[in-house]
Write a protein that holds these residues in place. Sequence first.
Motif, PDB file in Angstrom:
ATOM      1  N   GLN A  19      39.296  45.219  -8.819  1.00 49.41           N
ATOM      2  CA  GLN A  19      38.895  46.626  -8.721  1.00 49.41           C
ATOM      3  C   GLN A  19      37.510  46.743  -8.084  1.00 49.41           C
ATOM      4  O   GLN A  19      36.652  45.892  -8.314  1.00 49.41           O
ATOM      5  CB  GLN A  19      38.863  47.259 -10.111  1.00 49.41           C
ATOM      6  N   SER A  20      37.325  47.818  -7.323  1.00 54.70           N
ATOM      7  CA  SER A  20      36.005  47.973  -6.705  1.00 54.70           C
ATOM      8  C   SER A  20      35.474  49.399  -6.788  1.00 54.70           C
ATOM      9  O   SER A  20      34.383  49.670  -6.309  1.00 54.70           O
ATOM     10  CB  SER A  20      36.066  47.547  -5.237  1.00 54.70           C
ATOM     11  N   ALA A  21      36.242  50.311  -7.368  1.00 56.23           N
ATOM     12  CA  ALA A  21      35.787  51.701  -7.477  1.00 56.23           C
ATOM     13  C   ALA A  21      36.533  52.368  -8.623  1.00 56.23           C
ATOM     14  O   ALA A  21      37.611  51.892  -9.026  1.00 56.23           O
ATOM     15  CB  ALA A  21      36.076  52.435  -6.168  1.00 56.23           C
ATOM     16  N   PRO A  65      32.499  45.837   2.069  1.00 56.70           N
ATOM     17  CA  PRO A  65      33.315  45.152   1.063  1.00 56.70           C
ATOM     18  C   PRO A  65      32.452  44.407   0.041  1.00 56.70           C
ATOM     19  O   PRO A  65      31.597  43.596   0.416  1.00 56.70           O
ATOM     20  CB  PRO A  65      34.140  44.169   1.895  1.00 56.70           C
ATOM     21  N   PRO A  66      32.652  44.690  -1.236  1.00 54.25           N
ATOM     22  CA  PRO A  66      31.802  44.072  -2.269  1.00 54.25           C
ATOM     23  C   PRO A  66      31.848  42.548  -2.277  1.00 54.25           C
ATOM     24  O   PRO A  66      30.901  41.898  -2.721  1.00 54.25           O
ATOM     25  CB  PRO A  66      32.380  44.637  -3.576  1.00 54.25           C
ATOM     26  N   LEU A  67      32.950  41.971  -1.791  1.00 53.28           N
ATOM     27  CA  LEU A  67      33.042  40.508  -1.832  1.00 53.28           C
ATOM     28  C   LEU A  67      32.557  39.853  -0.543  1.00 53.28           C
ATOM     29  O   LEU A  67      32.813  38.676  -0.304  1.00 53.28           O
ATOM     30  CB  LEU A  67      34.491  40.089  -2.117  1.00 53.28           C
ATOM     31  N   SER A  68      31.854  40.581   0.295  1.00 47.48           N
ATOM     32  CA  SER A  68      31.328  39.995   1.533  1.00 47.48           C
ATOM     33  C   SER A  68      30.366  38.862   1.214  1.00 47.48           C
ATOM     34  O   SER A  68      29.561  38.964   0.277  1.00 47.48           O
ATOM     35  CB  SER A  68      30.554  41.045   2.343  1.00 47.48           C
ATOM     36  N   SER A 111      40.771  43.783  -3.723  1.00 48.60           N
ATOM     37  CA  SER A 111      42.053  43.428  -4.342  1.00 48.60           C
ATOM     38  C   SER A 111      42.896  42.513  -3.456  1.00 48.60           C
ATOM     39  O   SER A 111      43.648  41.682  -3.952  1.00 48.60           O
ATOM     40  CB  SER A 111      42.842  44.697  -4.687  1.00 48.60           C
ATOM     41  N   MET A 112      42.740  42.649  -2.139  1.00 41.34           N
ATOM     42  CA  MET A 112      43.597  41.875  -1.237  1.00 41.34           C
ATOM     43  C   MET A 112      43.377  40.371  -1.346  1.00 41.34           C
ATOM     44  O   MET A 112      44.251  39.588  -0.953  1.00 41.34           O
ATOM     45  CB  MET A 112      43.363  42.330   0.206  1.00 41.34           C
ATOM     46  N   VAL A 113      42.252  39.968  -1.906  1.00 39.35           N
ATOM     47  CA  VAL A 113      41.929  38.538  -1.944  1.00 39.35           C
ATOM     48  C   VAL A 113      42.880  37.717  -2.815  1.00 39.35           C
ATOM     49  O   VAL A 113      42.885  36.490  -2.732  1.00 39.35           O
ATOM     50  CB  VAL A 113      40.465  38.297  -2.390  1.00 39.35           C
ATOM     51  N   VAL A 114      43.679  38.395  -3.645  1.00 41.57           N
ATOM     52  CA  VAL A 114      44.633  37.623  -4.467  1.00 41.57           C
ATOM     53  C   VAL A 114      45.879  37.240  -3.667  1.00 41.57           C
ATOM     54  O   VAL A 114      46.674  36.405  -4.113  1.00 41.57           O
ATOM     55  CB  VAL A 114      45.074  38.397  -5.742  1.00 41.57           C
ATOM     56  N   GLY A 156      44.663  45.201  -9.475  1.00 37.42           N
ATOM     57  CA  GLY A 156      43.369  45.866  -9.284  1.00 37.42           C
ATOM     58  C   GLY A 156      43.435  47.045  -8.326  1.00 37.42           C
ATOM     59  O   GLY A 156      42.461  47.758  -8.141  1.00 37.42           O
ATOM     60  N   ASP A 157      44.583  47.250  -7.721  1.00 37.86           N
ATOM     61  CA  ASP A 157      44.691  48.288  -6.684  1.00 37.86           C
ATOM     62  C   ASP A 157      45.770  49.305  -7.082  1.00 37.86           C
ATOM     63  O   ASP A 157      46.888  48.921  -7.413  1.00 37.86           O
ATOM     64  CB  ASP A 157      45.079  47.625  -5.353  1.00 37.86           C
ATOM     65  N   ILE A 158      45.400  50.578  -7.042  1.00 35.13           N
ATOM     66  CA  ILE A 158      46.348  51.590  -7.495  1.00 35.13           C
ATOM     67  C   ILE A 158      46.765  52.530  -6.349  1.00 35.13           C
ATOM     68  O   ILE A 158      47.368  53.559  -6.579  1.00 35.13           O
ATOM     69  CB  ILE A 158      45.771  52.413  -8.671  1.00 35.13           C
TER      70      ILE A 158
END
Lengths: 356, 212
Positions: A92-94, A334-337, B155-158, B101-103
């Motif tokens: 999740q990011s937001a 992107p938070p994971l940059s 979320s795409m990283v999974v 994690g993505d909705i």
Amino acid sequence: MIERMTSMERMIAVLTGQKPDRIPVNPFILGFAAKICEIPIGDLYANAKKSFRAQLLCAEMYGYDSTPMYAYASFGAWEFGGEIGFPYEPGQSAPYIIKHPVETPEDVDKLEVPDPKKAGSIPIAMELAKLCYENKMPVVFQVGEVLTTAANIAEPARLLSWMIRKPDVVHKLNKKVAEFFIEVAKYFTSTFGADKCMAFTGGPIESNKLISAKQFEKFVYPYMKQIHSKVLELGVNIILEHPCSDQNANLPYYVKLREELNWKGKYVWAFGPETPLEKQIECFGKYDVIMGNVDPPSFQFKSFEEVLLLCKDNIERGIKNPSGYILGVGCELPPLSPPINVYALIKAAREYGSFK
Amino acid sequence: MGKEEILKKLAEATVLGDVEMAVSYAKRAIEAGIDAYEAIMNGCAEGMRIVSEKYEKGEMYVPEILCSAEAMYAAMEILRPYLKAESIGERKKIVLGVVRGDIHDIGKNLVKLMLEAAGFQVIDLGKDVPNEKFIEMAIKENADIVGLSALMTTSMVVMPEVIKEIKKRNPKIKTIVGGGPLSPELAKLYGADGYGKDASEAVKVAKSLVGG
């Protein structure tokens, strides 16, 4: 280069049509700041003090020029009586919507325009705004977009099909949303003074991946104009407008908005990477600032050298805007940059965007 | 009214998103003795093919597509009880969902719709789907394809993890990824067999992977 201006001086220079020492950088960083400061991304939206601190430290560490703000894309659902969750889980990011407050057209009739002082996330946004004000930073408040907010209230697919099946219901909802945003603008400007405030607006539902330009004209434009007119009338001079994702077909309406508002105030346009800078300069260059739109996923997946080149290219094209340019990212970074890729923005601004 | 005209009207009702018309012509198809499977494929699905084409050309957008879907599903409700097992044959199966994690599921739902219209059997896992669920369902259902969707870069990283595990358990299962931040390059990097930039492309890719 030796920096001769503070971040604030640099931003003010661009917004007032003067030349800064180098182009300012606004990387649209939210969740990334939480990662850098090793706090959960959820805290960035649920806790004003932690959010302010993380955003401030991240900006100081990199040397970019934007200041903390509070805004998120699923805004509206909580504020109008629904339920959201904060992004504390993996992936999740937001903030995300758990319950939409509107499920039927009757719900729209019953929906009351909430009191901005108490509505959903506004108290958190206000607390963060007070910290900005105390630290002599601009106060940023969110006033849209209307259709994205209405979709958050009524559930996107439901709202989109109502646009065909029950257009009156959509207009009724949009009207209430617009009314709410105007109340929010009054609340913030009366608390801090309009000259201390900046309005922020943006959202993905207006994207031409979802709706046509004609639908934008019918369901977005009148409400957008109503809100912007009021915000400017209240004395707010700067509006940061983020037409999220591909909104190329909506461009004529954004131009129309500025024309019909007599180019009042100063807009900072933050389009997605789908809209070429040249096109933006052609549309708004005579009066408004253009914020760069480096492709966001590239920060997460490309190498430092590749990101640096993308930033350099963005600067070389954006710097041609006669009314000013800020190096930026086409949507939230992107938070994971990888942290080093964010440095590419600053390095590029210093190396390719400095003025003698 | 002849068979061809009824099927044409059924397709037209789907394109127009006219639920009443779709139901009416679905009933007429049954009354005229048209095979239900043929009515679905050459009426409703043909309508959705036109919708997909119009979306690609920028002549239709998501609000209209959602109405077309409504009309198509309404007609299918009428036609489904008359389906004969031998007409359907063996449909290709796809397990589809939005990753953990993505909705954000508008895109996934459009892909589902287009795949169903193209004759695929879609097992929709919904949104915010745990990795294990994709793997479990892919194996349990003996899926031909697993489709993973994501809108957020967090979320795409999974996706690579899910793809790797599915391939480990059954290398024959094909994988497709899609969603805002994805690209053909990323799909390749993640080990996916295909990438769909939008719903209509996802269907073309799915067909090319399994000959559906």
